[in-house]
Design a protein around this motif. Sequence first.
Motif, PDB file in Angstrom:
ATOM      1  N   HIS A 186       0.827  -1.204   0.000  1.00  0.00           N
ATOM      2  CA  HIS A 186       0.000   0.000   0.000  1.00  0.00           C
ATOM      3  C   HIS A 186       0.863   1.255   0.000  1.00  0.00           C
ATOM      4  CE1 HIS A 186      -3.915  -2.006   1.659  1.00  0.00           C
ATOM      5  NE2 HIS A 186      -3.549  -2.468   0.480  1.00  0.00           N
ATOM      6  N   LYS A 187       1.982   1.241   0.730  1.00  0.00           N
ATOM      7  CA  LYS A 187       2.868   2.400   0.753  1.00  0.00           C
ATOM      8  C   LYS A 187       3.512   2.634  -0.619  1.00  0.00           C
ATOM      9  CE  LYS A 187       4.085   2.490   5.671  1.00  0.00           C
ATOM     10  NZ  LYS A 187       5.189   2.362   6.672  1.00  0.00           N
ATOM     11  N   LEU A 188       3.896   1.557  -1.283  1.00  0.00           N
ATOM     12  CA  LEU A 188       4.441   1.692  -2.637  1.00  0.00           C
ATOM     13  C   LEU A 188       3.392   2.269  -3.577  1.00  0.00           C
ATOM     14  CD1 LEU A 188       6.448  -1.644  -3.008  1.00  0.00           C
ATOM     15  CD2 LEU A 188       7.414   0.659  -2.962  1.00  0.00           C
ATOM     16  N   LEU A 189       2.161   1.787  -3.447  1.00  0.00           N
ATOM     17  CA  LEU A 189       1.082   2.286  -4.296  1.00  0.00           C
ATOM     18  C   LEU A 189       0.839   3.774  -4.048  1.00  0.00           C
ATOM     19  CD1 LEU A 189      -0.830   1.313  -6.472  1.00  0.00           C
ATOM     20  CD2 LEU A 189      -2.458   0.667  -4.687  1.00  0.00           C
ATOM     21  N   ASP A 190       0.872   4.177  -2.788  1.00  0.00           N
ATOM     22  CA  ASP A 190       0.726   5.605  -2.471  1.00  0.00           C
ATOM     23  C   ASP A 190       1.814   6.417  -3.171  1.00  0.00           C
ATOM     24  OD1 ASP A 190      -1.442   5.104  -0.827  1.00  0.00           O
ATOM     25  OD2 ASP A 190      -0.273   5.110   1.032  1.00  0.00           O
ATOM     26  N   TYR A 191       3.035   5.879  -3.154  1.00  0.00           N
ATOM     27  CA  TYR A 191       4.150   6.583  -3.781  1.00  0.00           C
ATOM     28  C   TYR A 191       3.942   6.685  -5.295  1.00  0.00           C
ATOM     29  CZ  TYR A 191       8.951   7.968  -4.794  1.00  0.00           C
ATOM     30  OH  TYR A 191      10.056   8.651  -5.230  1.00  0.00           O
ATOM     31  N   PHE A 192       3.563   5.562  -5.913  1.00  0.00           N
ATOM     32  CA  PHE A 192       3.368   5.546  -7.365  1.00  0.00           C
ATOM     33  C   PHE A 192       2.227   6.461  -7.811  1.00  0.00           C
ATOM     34  CE2 PHE A 192       4.856   0.849  -7.173  1.00  0.00           C
ATOM     35  CZ  PHE A 192       6.183   1.255  -7.171  1.00  0.00           C
ATOM     36  N   GLU A 193       1.268   6.683  -6.924  1.00  0.00           N
ATOM     37  CA  GLU A 193       0.080   7.458  -7.293  1.00  0.00           C
ATOM     38  C   GLU A 193       0.206   8.947  -6.982  1.00  0.00           C
ATOM     39  OE1 GLU A 193      -3.221   5.385  -5.531  1.00  0.00           O
ATOM     40  OE2 GLU A 193      -3.373   4.017  -7.254  1.00  0.00           O
ATOM     41  N   GLN A 194       1.416   9.383  -6.629  1.00  0.00           N
ATOM     42  CA  GLN A 194       1.640  10.821  -6.514  1.00  0.00           C
ATOM     43  C   GLN A 194       1.346  11.480  -7.867  1.00  0.00           C
ATOM     44  OE1 GLN A 194       5.288  11.896  -3.902  1.00  0.00           O
ATOM     45  NE2 GLN A 194       5.772   9.910  -4.822  1.00  0.00           N
ATOM     46  N   PRO A 195       0.792  12.694  -7.858  1.00  0.00           N
ATOM     47  CA  PRO A 195       0.391  13.341  -9.114  1.00  0.00           C
ATOM     48  C   PRO A 195       1.481  13.365 -10.178  1.00  0.00           C
ATOM     49  CG  PRO A 195      -0.400  14.599  -7.242  1.00  0.00           C
ATOM     50  CD  PRO A 195       0.463  13.516  -6.677  1.00  0.00           C
ATOM     51  N   GLU A 196       2.731  13.581  -9.773  1.00  0.00           N
ATOM     52  CA  GLU A 196       3.812  13.688 -10.756  1.00  0.00           C
ATOM     53  C   GLU A 196       4.232  12.330 -11.328  1.00  0.00           C
ATOM     54  OE1 GLU A 196       5.824  13.931  -6.629  1.00  0.00           O
ATOM     55  OE2 GLU A 196       3.924  14.480  -7.572  1.00  0.00           O
ATOM     56  N   LEU A 197       3.798  11.241 -10.704  1.00  0.00           N
ATOM     57  CA  LEU A 197       4.166   9.902 -11.169  1.00  0.00           C
ATOM     58  C   LEU A 197       3.010   9.115 -11.766  1.00  0.00           C
ATOM     59  CD1 LEU A 197       6.569   8.587  -8.351  1.00  0.00           C
ATOM     60  CD2 LEU A 197       7.173   9.219 -10.692  1.00  0.00           C
ATOM     61  N   ARG A 198       1.813   9.354 -11.293  1.00  0.00           N
ATOM     62  CA  ARG A 198       0.669   8.508 -11.650  1.00  0.00           C
ATOM     63  C   ARG A 198       0.504   8.313 -13.163  1.00  0.00           C
ATOM     64  NH1 ARG A 198      -4.232   6.735  -9.256  1.00  0.00           N
ATOM     65  NH2 ARG A 198      -5.841   6.394 -10.831  1.00  0.00           N
ATOM     66  N   SER A 199       0.621   9.400 -13.913  1.00  0.00           N
ATOM     67  CA  SER A 199       0.402   9.296 -15.361  1.00  0.00           C
ATOM     68  C   SER A 199       1.593   8.679 -16.094  1.00  0.00           C
ATOM     69  CB  SER A 199       0.110  10.686 -15.942  1.00  0.00           C
ATOM     70  OG  SER A 199       1.228  11.541 -15.763  1.00  0.00           O
ATOM     71  N   LEU A 200       2.732   8.555 -15.411  1.00  0.00           N
ATOM     72  CA  LEU A 200       3.937   8.035 -16.053  1.00  0.00           C
ATOM     73  C   LEU A 200       4.105   6.529 -15.885  1.00  0.00           C
ATOM     74  CD1 LEU A 200       6.507  10.769 -14.925  1.00  0.00           C
ATOM     75  CD2 LEU A 200       5.304  10.625 -17.118  1.00  0.00           C
ATOM     76  N   LEU A 201       3.494   5.960 -14.843  1.00  0.00           N
ATOM     77  CA  LEU A 201       3.763   4.576 -14.469  1.00  0.00           C
ATOM     78  C   LEU A 201       2.594   3.643 -14.750  1.00  0.00           C
ATOM     79  CD1 LEU A 201       5.411   5.162 -10.961  1.00  0.00           C
ATOM     80  CD2 LEU A 201       6.582   4.807 -13.147  1.00  0.00           C
ATOM     81  N   GLN A 213      15.087   4.988 -12.961  1.00  0.00           N
ATOM     82  CA  GLN A 213      16.287   5.156 -12.147  1.00  0.00           C
ATOM     83  C   GLN A 213      16.042   6.090 -10.963  1.00  0.00           C
ATOM     84  OE1 GLN A 213      19.283   3.518 -12.129  1.00  0.00           O
ATOM     85  NE2 GLN A 213      18.118   2.214 -13.517  1.00  0.00           N
ATOM     86  N   GLN A 214      15.270   7.154 -11.193  1.00  0.00           N
ATOM     87  CA  GLN A 214      14.930   8.066 -10.092  1.00  0.00           C
ATOM     88  C   GLN A 214      14.065   7.354  -9.056  1.00  0.00           C
ATOM     89  OE1 GLN A 214      13.147  11.493 -11.953  1.00  0.00           O
ATOM     90  NE2 GLN A 214      15.044  12.085 -12.995  1.00  0.00           N
ATOM     91  N   LEU A 215      13.134   6.536  -9.547  1.00  0.00           N
ATOM     92  CA  LEU A 215      12.264   5.749  -8.670  1.00  0.00           C
ATOM     93  C   LEU A 215      13.105   4.818  -7.799  1.00  0.00           C
ATOM     94  CD1 LEU A 215       9.097   5.591  -8.551  1.00  0.00           C
ATOM     95  CD2 LEU A 215       9.286   3.552  -9.976  1.00  0.00           C
ATOM     96  N   LEU A 216      14.038   4.118  -8.431  1.00  0.00           N
ATOM     97  CA  LEU A 216      14.901   3.178  -7.722  1.00  0.00           C
ATOM     98  C   LEU A 216      15.735   3.901  -6.663  1.00  0.00           C
ATOM     99  CD1 LEU A 216      15.900   0.203  -7.596  1.00  0.00           C
ATOM    100  CD2 LEU A 216      17.639   0.837  -9.276  1.00  0.00           C
ATOM    101  N   GLY A 217      16.338   5.022  -7.058  1.00  0.00           N
ATOM    102  CA  GLY A 217      17.165   5.766  -6.116  1.00  0.00           C
ATOM    103  C   GLY A 217      16.374   6.320  -4.947  1.00  0.00           C
ATOM    104  N   ASN A 218      15.208   6.910  -5.244  1.00  0.00           N
ATOM    105  CA  ASN A 218      14.385   7.499  -4.182  1.00  0.00           C
ATOM    106  C   ASN A 218      13.880   6.446  -3.206  1.00  0.00           C
ATOM    107  OD1 ASN A 218      14.711  10.037  -5.269  1.00  0.00           O
ATOM    108  ND2 ASN A 218      12.776  10.033  -6.373  1.00  0.00           N
TER     109      ASN A 218
END
Length: 291
Positions: A110-125, A183-188
Motif C-alpha cells: 500500500h505504501k508503494l502504491l501511495d508513492y506511485f500514485e503521486q500526481p507527478e508519477l501517476r500518469s507516467l507509471l 532510475q529516479q524511482l529506484l534511487g528514491n
Amino acid sequence: MHKVSTTELASPGIGNISTLDIQLLVVDIDGTIAGKSNTITTAVKQAIAAARSRGVQVAIATGRMYRSALPFHQEIASNLPLLAYQGAWIQDPANQKIHRHLPVSRELAHKLLDYFEQPELRSLLSVHFYINDELYVREITRETALYAERSGITPIAVGDLRQVTSNEPTKVLALCDDTNVIQQLLGNLRRQYTPAELYLTTSVATFFEATNPSVNKGAGVRYLAEELLGLQRANVMTIGDNFNDVEMLEYAGIGVAMGNAPEAVQAIAEWVAPDVEQDGAAAAIEKFLLS
C-alpha cells in the motif's frame, strides 16, 4: 571476481573452482536464453540438452511470473523446481509443490502504491501487482499490453489495486518507457526503504521491481542448491544479463554475464558471454560444461 573476456581460451576452472565440479546450471530467461524473438534458439536448447546429458541439472531463475516462465522450463526439459518472481515463488511443476513463497507485506504494498500514485508519477507509471500468480493492474496501458503479449498473460484491470490486496502480492512492478524515471524511482525508494524492508531492483531498464527483503535470485539459487539438492556454491554455474541477476552471479562458483548485460553486471562476472542474439548462453555452456 576475476572477469575473463570472450576471447580467452577455455580453462579447466576459475580460481579454485573446477568446471568438473559444476552439477547445477541456473539460467535467466529474458536477455539470456530468450532474446527479442521471445523464444529459445536451437543452439541454446542443444547446449542445455548436452549439459544435461553430462549429468548437469538445469533450472530457471527469472523475474517472470510462474505461469509465464513455465513454457521455457518445459522447453529446456528441466526436472527441477522453477524459481519465479526473482525467487519469491519456487514451485516444482512435476508435483505442483510450492517450496517457497515470500510475498511483499500488505502494508508495504500500500505504501508503494501511495508513492506511485503521486500526481507527478501517476500518469507516467503502469503498476502491476502479482497475486496468486495472477497479474492485477489499475488499467491496461500500452506498456502493460506489450508486457502481457510477451509474457503470455492476461492482465486483470481492477481500478484501485488496494481492493485486491486481501492476499499479499508476490511482487510489485512499475513500468515506464522513460528509463530516467525508473532510475529516479529506484534511487528514491532505496533511500526510503532499507534492504531489510524491501528488495528493490531493475530486471530491464524500464522495469522497477519490489519484492520481500529475503528475496533475490542469489538467495533462491542458494535455496535450490543447498536446501533442495544438497550442493554447494562451487557446484553451481549461473548465467544472467541484468541487475536482478547480480546476486546469483555472485553466489555461483561460476557466474557468467551476457554480452548484452550492463557494464556493471559484466564487471562482477567471471566471464562475459556473447550477446543473447549471438547465442551467448550456448557459448558459455560449451566453454565451461562441454569442452
